[in-house]
Design a protein around this motif. Structure first.
Motif, PDB file in Angstrom:
ATOM      1  N   ASP A   1      47.605  35.226  42.405  1.00 48.42           N
ATOM      2  CA  ASP A   1      46.303  34.517  41.975  1.00 48.42           C
ATOM      3  C   ASP A   1      44.724  34.919  42.133  1.00 48.42           C
ATOM      4  O   ASP A   1      45.116  35.796  40.897  1.00 48.42           O
ATOM      5  N   THR A   2      44.164  35.354  42.993  1.00 51.82           N
ATOM      6  CA  THR A   2      42.990  36.066  43.025  1.00 51.82           C
ATOM      7  C   THR A   2      42.709  37.544  42.492  1.00 51.82           C
ATOM      8  O   THR A   2      42.292  38.015  42.167  1.00 51.82           O
ATOM      9  N   THR A   3      44.059  38.161  43.194  1.00 53.84           N
ATOM     10  CA  THR A   3      44.368  39.618  42.582  1.00 53.84           C
ATOM     11  C   THR A   3      44.194  39.604  41.357  1.00 53.84           C
ATOM     12  O   THR A   3      43.781  40.906  40.063  1.00 53.84           O
ATOM     13  N   LEU A   4      45.225  38.760  40.305  1.00 54.96           N
ATOM     14  CA  LEU A   4      45.881  38.712  38.519  1.00 54.96           C
ATOM     15  C   LEU A   4      44.318  38.158  37.926  1.00 54.96           C
ATOM     16  O   LEU A   4      43.906  39.149  37.122  1.00 54.96           O
ATOM     17  N   ASN A   5      42.973  38.020  38.614  1.00 59.91           N
ATOM     18  CA  ASN A   5      42.519  36.617  37.959  1.00 59.91           C
ATOM     19  C   ASN A   5      41.494  38.210  38.215  1.00 59.91           C
ATOM     20  O   ASN A   5      40.573  38.156  36.460  1.00 59.91           O
ATOM     21  N   ALA A   6      41.183  38.951  39.101  1.00 63.83           N
ATOM     22  CA  ALA A   6      40.268  40.232  39.721  1.00 63.83           C
ATOM     23  C   ALA A   6      40.298  41.024  38.442  1.00 63.83           C
ATOM     24  O   ALA A   6      39.724  41.720  37.201  1.00 63.83           O
ATOM     25  N   ILE A   7      41.885  41.234  38.042  1.00 68.33           N
ATOM     26  CA  ILE A   7      42.528  42.601  36.735  1.00 68.33           C
ATOM     27  C   ILE A   7      42.173  41.736  35.396  1.00 68.33           C
ATOM     28  O   ILE A   7      41.570  42.078  35.048  1.00 68.33           O
ATOM     29  N   ALA A   8      41.495  40.574  35.506  1.00 69.48           N
ATOM     30  CA  ALA A   8      41.841  39.672  33.875  1.00 69.48           C
ATOM     31  C   ALA A   8      39.815  40.250  33.801  1.00 69.48           C
ATOM     32  O   ALA A   8      39.375  41.216  32.886  1.00 69.48           O
ATOM     33  N   LEU A   9      38.973  39.909  34.603  1.00 69.56           N
ATOM     34  CA  LEU A   9      37.814  39.879  34.734  1.00 69.56           C
ATOM     35  C   LEU A   9      37.925  41.476  34.523  1.00 69.56           C
ATOM     36  O   LEU A   9      36.476  41.713  34.351  1.00 69.56           O
ATOM     37  N   MET A  10      38.103  42.319  35.340  1.00 66.83           N
ATOM     38  CA  MET A  10      37.657  43.777  35.112  1.00 66.83           C
ATOM     39  C   MET A  10      38.261  44.140  33.558  1.00 66.83           C
ATOM     40  O   MET A  10      37.422  45.031  33.244  1.00 66.83           O
ATOM     41  N   ARG A  11      39.062  43.671  32.764  1.00 62.96           N
ATOM     42  CA  ARG A  11      39.323  43.839  32.207  1.00 62.96           C
ATOM     43  C   ARG A  11      38.344  43.140  30.560  1.00 62.96           C
ATOM     44  O   ARG A  11      38.859  44.454  29.775  1.00 62.96           O
TER      45      ARG A  11
ATOM     46  N   MET B   1      27.798  36.312  29.287  1.00 63.95           N
ATOM     47  CA  MET B   1      27.221  37.478  29.887  1.00 63.95           C
ATOM     48  C   MET B   1      28.307  36.671  31.173  1.00 63.95           C
ATOM     49  O   MET B   1      28.167  35.471  31.412  1.00 63.95           O
ATOM     50  N   LEU B   2      29.261  37.834  31.920  1.00 64.70           N
ATOM     51  CA  LEU B   2      29.146  37.074  33.077  1.00 64.70           C
ATOM     52  C   LEU B   2      28.383  37.755  34.507  1.00 64.70           C
ATOM     53  O   LEU B   2      28.410  38.641  35.071  1.00 64.70           O
ATOM     54  N   ASP B   3      27.681  36.539  34.990  1.00 68.06           N
ATOM     55  CA  ASP B   3      26.891  36.454  35.887  1.00 68.06           C
ATOM     56  C   ASP B   3      28.130  36.612  37.063  1.00 68.06           C
ATOM     57  O   ASP B   3      28.734  36.218  37.170  1.00 68.06           O
TER      58      ASP B   3
END
Ligand code: SAH
Length: 319
Positions: A233-243, A1-3
Protein backbone atom coordinates in the motif's frame (compact mmCIF):
# COMPACT_ATOMS: atom_id res chain seq x y z
CA UNK A 1 0.55 22.24 -2.74
CA UNK A 2 1.84 19.02 -1.24
CA UNK A 3 4.36 19.90 1.45
CA UNK A 4 6.53 17.41 3.34
CA UNK A 5 3.99 17.02 6.12
CA UNK A 6 1.15 16.26 3.69
CA UNK A 7 3.30 13.80 1.72
CA UNK A 8 4.31 11.98 4.92
CA UNK A 9 0.67 11.58 5.93
CA UNK A 10 -0.57 10.64 2.48
CA UNK A 11 1.99 7.84 2.08
CA UNK A 12 0.20 6.15 4.97
CA UNK A 13 -3.40 6.72 3.84
CA UNK A 14 -5.50 3.57 3.63
CA UNK A 15 -9.17 2.74 2.93
CA UNK A 16 -11.34 5.59 1.66
CA UNK A 17 -8.59 8.20 1.85
CA UNK A 18 -6.36 5.97 -0.26
CA UNK A 19 -9.12 5.44 -2.83
CA UNK A 20 -9.59 9.23 -3.08
CA UNK A 21 -5.83 9.62 -3.57
CA UNK A 22 -5.85 7.05 -6.38
CA UNK A 23 -8.85 8.76 -8.04
CA UNK A 24 -6.97 12.07 -8.02
CA UNK A 25 -3.90 10.35 -9.49
CA UNK A 26 -6.02 8.82 -12.26
CA UNK A 27 -7.39 12.28 -13.10
CA UNK A 28 -3.83 13.64 -13.36
CA UNK A 29 -2.88 10.74 -15.62
CA UNK A 30 -5.95 11.18 -17.82
CA UNK A 31 -5.14 14.89 -18.35
CA UNK A 32 -1.83 13.98 -20.00
CA UNK A 33 -2.06 10.36 -21.10
CA UNK A 34 -5.80 9.80 -21.56
CA UNK A 35 -6.28 6.00 -21.23
CA UNK A 36 -2.95 5.04 -22.83
CA UNK A 37 -0.46 2.64 -21.24
CA UNK A 38 3.09 2.31 -22.61
CA UNK A 39 4.09 -1.35 -23.06
CA UNK A 40 7.78 -2.32 -23.07
CA UNK A 41 9.52 -5.57 -23.91
CA UNK A 42 12.47 -6.41 -21.66
CA UNK A 43 15.50 -8.54 -22.53
CA UNK A 44 17.61 -9.50 -19.51
CA UNK A 45 21.01 -9.42 -21.15
CA UNK A 46 23.26 -10.64 -18.35
CA UNK A 47 23.16 -11.93 -14.79
CA UNK A 48 26.83 -11.01 -14.26
CA UNK A 49 27.48 -8.06 -11.97
CA UNK A 50 30.50 -6.37 -10.40
CA UNK A 51 28.41 -4.94 -7.53
CA UNK A 52 27.29 -6.60 -4.33
CA UNK A 53 24.06 -4.76 -3.46
CA UNK A 54 22.65 -6.28 -0.29
CA UNK A 55 19.12 -6.62 -1.74
CA UNK A 56 20.04 -8.27 -5.03
CA UNK A 57 20.63 -12.02 -5.57
CA UNK A 58 22.85 -11.31 -8.58
CA UNK A 59 25.35 -9.67 -6.23
CA UNK A 60 28.94 -10.44 -7.13
CA UNK A 61 29.65 -12.23 -3.84
CA UNK A 62 27.17 -14.99 -4.78
CA UNK A 63 28.84 -17.89 -6.50
CA UNK A 64 26.05 -18.71 -8.94
CA UNK A 65 26.50 -19.47 -12.62
CA UNK A 66 26.26 -16.34 -14.75
CA UNK A 67 25.30 -15.76 -18.36
CA UNK A 68 25.79 -13.00 -20.85
CA UNK A 69 23.79 -13.09 -24.09
CA UNK A 70 25.50 -13.02 -27.44
CA UNK A 71 24.53 -10.41 -30.04
CA UNK A 72 22.60 -13.21 -31.78
CA UNK A 73 20.61 -14.05 -28.63
CA UNK A 74 19.67 -10.40 -28.20
CA UNK A 75 18.67 -9.93 -31.83
CA UNK A 76 16.52 -13.08 -31.70
CA UNK A 77 14.66 -11.82 -28.65
CA UNK A 78 14.35 -8.32 -30.11
CA UNK A 79 12.79 -9.78 -33.23
CA UNK A 80 10.18 -11.46 -31.03
CA UNK A 81 9.45 -8.07 -29.50
CA UNK A 82 9.08 -6.65 -33.01
CA UNK A 83 6.81 -9.54 -33.98
CA UNK A 84 4.56 -8.76 -31.02
CA UNK A 85 4.39 -5.16 -32.28
CA UNK A 86 5.83 -3.49 -29.20
CA UNK A 87 7.92 -0.38 -29.85
CA UNK A 88 10.12 -0.17 -26.75
CA UNK A 89 13.06 -2.57 -26.39
CA UNK A 90 14.30 -2.50 -22.81
CA UNK A 91 17.77 -4.00 -22.30
CA UNK A 92 18.45 -4.67 -18.63
CA UNK A 93 21.22 -6.44 -16.79
CA UNK A 94 23.81 -6.57 -14.07
CA UNK A 95 26.55 -3.97 -14.02
CA UNK A 96 29.51 -5.25 -16.04
CA UNK A 97 31.82 -3.31 -18.38
CA UNK A 98 31.24 -5.93 -21.10
CA UNK A 99 27.67 -4.80 -21.78
CA UNK A 100 28.87 -1.51 -23.30
CA UNK A 101 30.40 -3.00 -26.45
CA UNK A 102 27.81 -5.78 -26.66
CA UNK A 103 24.88 -3.38 -26.61
CA UNK A 104 26.66 -0.78 -28.77
CA UNK A 105 27.06 -3.53 -31.38
CA UNK A 106 23.42 -4.66 -31.36
CA UNK A 107 21.56 -1.34 -31.19
CA UNK A 108 21.78 -0.60 -34.95
CA UNK A 109 20.59 -4.14 -35.73
CA UNK A 110 17.66 -3.82 -33.32
CA UNK A 111 16.74 -0.45 -34.84
CA UNK A 112 16.81 -2.05 -38.29
CA UNK A 113 14.38 -4.78 -37.16
CA UNK A 114 11.83 -2.04 -36.40
CA UNK A 115 12.71 0.16 -39.40
CA UNK A 116 13.86 2.71 -36.84
CA UNK A 117 10.46 2.98 -35.13
CA UNK A 118 11.63 1.79 -31.72
CA UNK A 119 12.80 3.26 -28.44
CA UNK A 120 15.98 1.68 -27.10
CA UNK A 121 15.82 1.83 -23.30
CA UNK A 122 18.81 0.69 -21.24
CA UNK A 123 19.23 -0.27 -17.57
CA UNK A 124 22.82 -1.46 -17.18
CA UNK A 125 24.06 0.35 -14.08
CA UNK A 126 26.87 2.84 -13.58
CA UNK A 127 29.26 3.33 -16.49
CA UNK A 128 31.93 5.87 -17.44
CA UNK A 129 30.79 8.93 -19.44
CA UNK A 130 32.49 7.63 -22.62
CA UNK A 131 30.49 4.39 -22.43
CA UNK A 132 27.19 6.23 -22.07
CA UNK A 133 28.28 8.44 -24.98
CA UNK A 134 29.13 5.48 -27.21
CA UNK A 135 25.73 3.90 -26.50
CA UNK A 136 23.97 7.19 -27.22
CA UNK A 137 25.90 7.67 -30.44
CA UNK A 138 24.90 4.16 -31.52
CA UNK A 139 21.22 5.02 -31.04
CA UNK A 140 20.18 4.45 -27.41
CA UNK A 141 17.28 6.72 -26.47
CA UNK A 142 16.72 6.34 -22.76
CA UNK A 143 18.31 4.95 -19.60
CA UNK A 144 16.95 3.91 -16.22
CA UNK A 145 19.35 4.32 -13.31
CA UNK A 146 17.33 3.97 -10.15
CA UNK A 147 18.70 5.90 -7.19
CA UNK A 148 17.19 3.05 -5.06
CA UNK A 149 17.11 5.21 -1.91
CA UNK A 150 17.88 8.89 -1.51
CA UNK A 151 19.09 8.24 2.06
CA UNK A 152 22.86 8.67 1.54
CA UNK A 153 23.85 6.57 4.56
CA UNK A 154 21.46 3.71 3.76
CA UNK A 155 22.41 3.84 0.07
CA UNK A 156 26.09 3.45 0.92
CA UNK A 157 25.35 0.70 3.42
CA UNK A 158 23.21 -1.37 1.01
CA UNK A 159 25.06 -0.72 -2.27
CA UNK A 160 28.58 -0.43 -0.86
CA UNK A 161 29.12 2.68 -2.94
CA UNK A 162 28.43 6.36 -2.31
CA UNK A 163 25.19 7.78 -3.70
CA UNK A 164 27.26 10.57 -5.27
CA UNK A 165 28.71 8.06 -7.74
CA UNK A 166 25.22 7.12 -8.95
CA UNK A 167 24.14 10.79 -9.09
CA UNK A 168 27.21 11.65 -11.20
CA UNK A 169 26.20 8.92 -13.66
CA UNK A 170 22.64 10.29 -13.67
CA UNK A 171 23.95 13.76 -14.51
CA UNK A 172 26.17 12.34 -17.28
CA UNK A 173 23.15 10.61 -18.83
CA UNK A 174 21.09 13.82 -18.64
CA UNK A 175 23.97 15.87 -20.16
CA UNK A 176 24.24 13.38 -23.04
CA UNK A 177 20.58 13.92 -23.91
CA UNK A 178 19.18 10.59 -22.75
CA UNK A 179 15.61 10.45 -21.49
CA UNK A 180 16.39 9.36 -17.94
CA UNK A 181 14.53 7.39 -15.29
CA UNK A 182 15.15 7.19 -11.56
CA UNK A 183 13.34 5.12 -8.97
CA UNK A 184 13.12 4.01 -5.41
CA UNK A 185 12.74 0.70 -3.62
CA UNK A 186 10.05 1.09 -0.96
CA UNK A 187 10.54 -0.66 2.38
CA UNK A 188 14.28 -1.28 2.34
CA UNK A 189 15.34 -2.29 5.85
CA UNK A 190 16.28 0.88 7.70
CA UNK A 191 14.44 3.24 5.33
CA UNK A 192 12.48 6.05 7.03
CA UNK A 193 9.23 7.61 5.82
CA UNK A 194 11.10 10.91 5.81
CA UNK A 195 13.60 9.56 3.25
CA UNK A 196 10.71 8.20 1.18
CA UNK A 197 9.37 11.75 1.03
CA UNK A 198 12.80 12.76 -0.32
CA UNK A 199 12.46 10.02 -2.93
CA UNK A 200 9.13 11.53 -3.99
CA UNK A 201 10.86 14.91 -4.40
CA UNK A 202 13.82 13.56 -6.46
CA UNK A 203 12.19 14.21 -9.89
CA UNK A 204 11.96 17.90 -8.99
CA UNK A 205 15.77 18.08 -8.67
CA UNK A 206 16.73 16.19 -11.86
CA UNK A 207 15.56 16.50 -15.46
CA UNK A 208 13.97 13.04 -15.68
CA UNK A 209 11.20 11.61 -17.82
CA UNK A 210 10.59 8.45 -15.77
CA UNK A 211 10.34 7.56 -12.11
CA UNK A 212 9.26 4.48 -10.17
CA UNK A 213 8.41 2.95 -6.83
CA UNK A 214 8.77 -0.82 -6.31
CA UNK A 215 8.39 -2.77 -3.09
CA UNK A 216 11.48 -4.33 -1.53
CA UNK A 217 11.51 -8.12 -1.99
CA UNK A 218 13.67 -10.03 0.50
CA UNK A 219 15.49 -12.38 -1.85
CA UNK A 220 17.22 -15.64 -1.03
CA UNK A 221 21.01 -15.64 -1.17
CA UNK A 222 21.20 -12.04 0.04
CA UNK A 223 22.11 -10.57 3.44
CA UNK A 224 18.51 -9.25 3.59
CA UNK A 225 16.85 -12.62 2.96
CA UNK A 226 15.15 -12.62 6.36
CA UNK A 227 14.04 -8.97 6.40
CA UNK A 228 10.35 -8.06 6.00
CA UNK A 229 9.16 -7.14 2.50
CA UNK A 230 8.17 -3.61 1.50
CA UNK A 231 4.58 -2.54 2.09
CA UNK A 232 2.39 -2.79 -1.02
CA UNK A 233 0.00 0.00 0.00
CA UNK A 234 2.81 2.43 0.77
CA UNK A 235 4.32 1.61 -2.64
CA UNK A 236 0.97 2.22 -4.35
CA UNK A 237 0.57 5.53 -2.51
CA UNK A 238 4.08 6.54 -3.62
CA UNK A 239 3.03 5.80 -7.23
CA UNK A 240 -0.14 7.90 -6.78
CA UNK A 241 1.76 10.81 -5.24
CA UNK A 242 4.40 10.73 -8.00
CA UNK A 243 1.61 10.85 -10.59
CA UNK A 244 -0.06 13.83 -8.91
CA UNK A 245 3.26 15.67 -8.46
CA UNK A 246 4.61 14.87 -11.95
CA UNK A 247 1.73 14.14 -14.35
CA UNK A 248 4.04 13.94 -17.40
CA UNK A 249 6.41 11.24 -16.13
CA UNK A 250 6.36 7.59 -17.14
CA UNK A 251 5.69 5.49 -14.03
CA UNK A 252 5.61 1.67 -14.23
CA UNK A 253 3.46 -0.80 -12.36
CA UNK A 254 6.08 -3.45 -11.58
CA UNK A 255 6.10 -7.24 -11.37
CA UNK A 256 7.39 -7.06 -7.78
CA UNK A 257 3.95 -5.76 -6.76
CA UNK A 258 2.29 -8.80 -8.33
CA UNK A 259 4.75 -11.14 -6.65
CA UNK A 260 3.92 -9.79 -3.18
CA UNK A 261 0.19 -9.65 -3.69
CA UNK A 262 -1.62 -10.95 -6.78
CA UNK A 263 -3.78 -8.20 -8.26
CA UNK A 264 -1.42 -5.45 -7.15
CA UNK A 265 -0.18 -4.75 -10.63
CA UNK A 266 -3.70 -3.67 -11.61
CA UNK A 267 -3.76 -1.60 -8.43
CA UNK A 268 -0.57 0.10 -9.65
CA UNK A 269 -2.46 1.27 -12.74
CA UNK A 270 -5.41 2.26 -10.57
CA UNK A 271 -2.95 4.33 -8.53
CA UNK A 272 -1.80 6.25 -11.61
CA UNK A 273 1.01 4.22 -13.22
CA UNK A 274 1.17 4.21 -17.04
CA UNK A 275 3.79 1.63 -18.04
CA UNK A 276 3.76 -2.19 -18.11
CA UNK A 277 6.77 -4.33 -19.09
CA UNK A 278 6.47 -7.72 -20.81
CA UNK A 279 9.35 -10.11 -20.15
CA UNK A 280 10.93 -11.85 -23.15
CA UNK A 281 13.39 -14.01 -21.23
CA UNK A 282 12.77 -17.61 -22.44
CA UNK A 283 11.04 -19.70 -19.70
CA UNK A 284 14.04 -22.04 -19.53
CA UNK A 285 16.28 -19.12 -18.54
CA UNK A 286 14.08 -17.20 -16.13
CA UNK A 287 15.78 -18.68 -13.08
CA UNK A 288 19.22 -17.65 -14.30
CA UNK A 289 18.33 -13.96 -14.00
CA UNK A 290 17.67 -14.30 -10.30
CA UNK A 291 16.35 -10.83 -9.58
CA UNK A 292 14.10 -10.96 -6.48
CA UNK A 293 15.17 -14.62 -6.11
CA UNK A 294 14.39 -17.56 -8.37
CA UNK A 295 10.60 -17.52 -7.80
CA UNK A 296 9.83 -14.08 -9.19
CA UNK A 297 6.62 -13.21 -11.04
CA UNK A 298 7.35 -13.08 -14.77
CA UNK A 299 5.01 -10.85 -16.76
CA UNK A 300 4.04 -12.35 -20.11
CA UNK A 301 1.91 -10.80 -22.85
CA UNK A 302 -1.44 -12.21 -21.70
CA UNK A 303 -0.99 -11.04 -18.13
CA UNK A 304 0.11 -7.56 -19.24
CA UNK A 305 -2.85 -7.11 -21.57
CA UNK A 306 -5.23 -8.41 -18.91
CA UNK A 307 -3.87 -6.01 -16.30
CA UNK A 308 -4.32 -3.06 -18.69
CA UNK A 309 -7.86 -4.14 -19.56
CA UNK A 310 -8.83 -4.70 -15.93
CA UNK A 311 -7.77 -1.13 -15.16
CA UNK A 312 -10.03 0.12 -17.98
CA UNK A 313 -7.05 1.33 -20.02
CA UNK A 314 -5.55 0.64 -23.47
CA UNK A 315 -2.08 -0.18 -24.75
CA UNK A 316 -0.67 2.97 -26.38
CA UNK A 317 -0.05 1.00 -29.58
CA UNK A 318 -2.49 -1.56 -30.92
CA UNK A 319 -1.25 -5.03 -29.89
N1 SAH B 1 22.47 -3.29 -12.63
C1 SAH B 1 21.48 -2.32 -13.01
C2 SAH B 1 20.08 -2.94 -13.03
C3 SAH B 1 19.68 -3.58 -11.78
S1 SAH B 1 18.26 -4.60 -11.82
C4 SAH B 1 21.58 -1.12 -12.13
O1 SAH B 1 22.42 -1.09 -11.26
O2 SAH B 1 20.83 -0.18 -12.33
C5 SAH B 1 16.98 -3.42 -11.84
C6 SAH B 1 16.41 -3.00 -10.52
O3 SAH B 1 15.94 -4.09 -9.74
C7 SAH B 1 17.35 -2.30 -9.58
O4 SAH B 1 17.57 -0.98 -9.95
C8 SAH B 1 16.63 -2.42 -8.23
O5 SAH B 1 15.85 -1.29 -7.99
C9 SAH B 1 15.70 -3.61 -8.44
N2 SAH B 1 15.90 -4.65 -7.42
C10 SAH B 1 16.92 -5.52 -7.32
N3 SAH B 1 16.73 -6.33 -6.26
C11 SAH B 1 15.58 -5.96 -5.66
C12 SAH B 1 14.86 -6.42 -4.52
N4 SAH B 1 15.30 -7.41 -3.78
N5 SAH B 1 13.69 -5.80 -4.22
C13 SAH B 1 13.23 -4.79 -4.98
N6 SAH B 1 13.88 -4.31 -6.06
C14 SAH B 1 15.04 -4.88 -6.39
Amino acid sequence: MLDRKALTEMLLWRGRDQEALFARARDSRADVWRDQVIVRGVIEVTSACVRSCDYCPMRNENSMSRYIYSTEDIINLASQIAKEKLNVVFLQGGEVPGTTQLIADVIPDIKALFQGAVEILLCLGNKPYEDYKLLKDRGADSYILKHETSDAILHHQLRHAPIGERINCLNDLIDLGYKVGIGTIVGLPGQSIDSLVNDLLMPSYFKVTMTSASPFIPAQLTPLANSPHGDVDTTLNAIALMRIMYPHLLIPTVSALEKLSPGSQVRGLEAGANVVTINFTPPSEVKRYAIYGSDRFVVRRDHALQVIEMAGLQPAISL
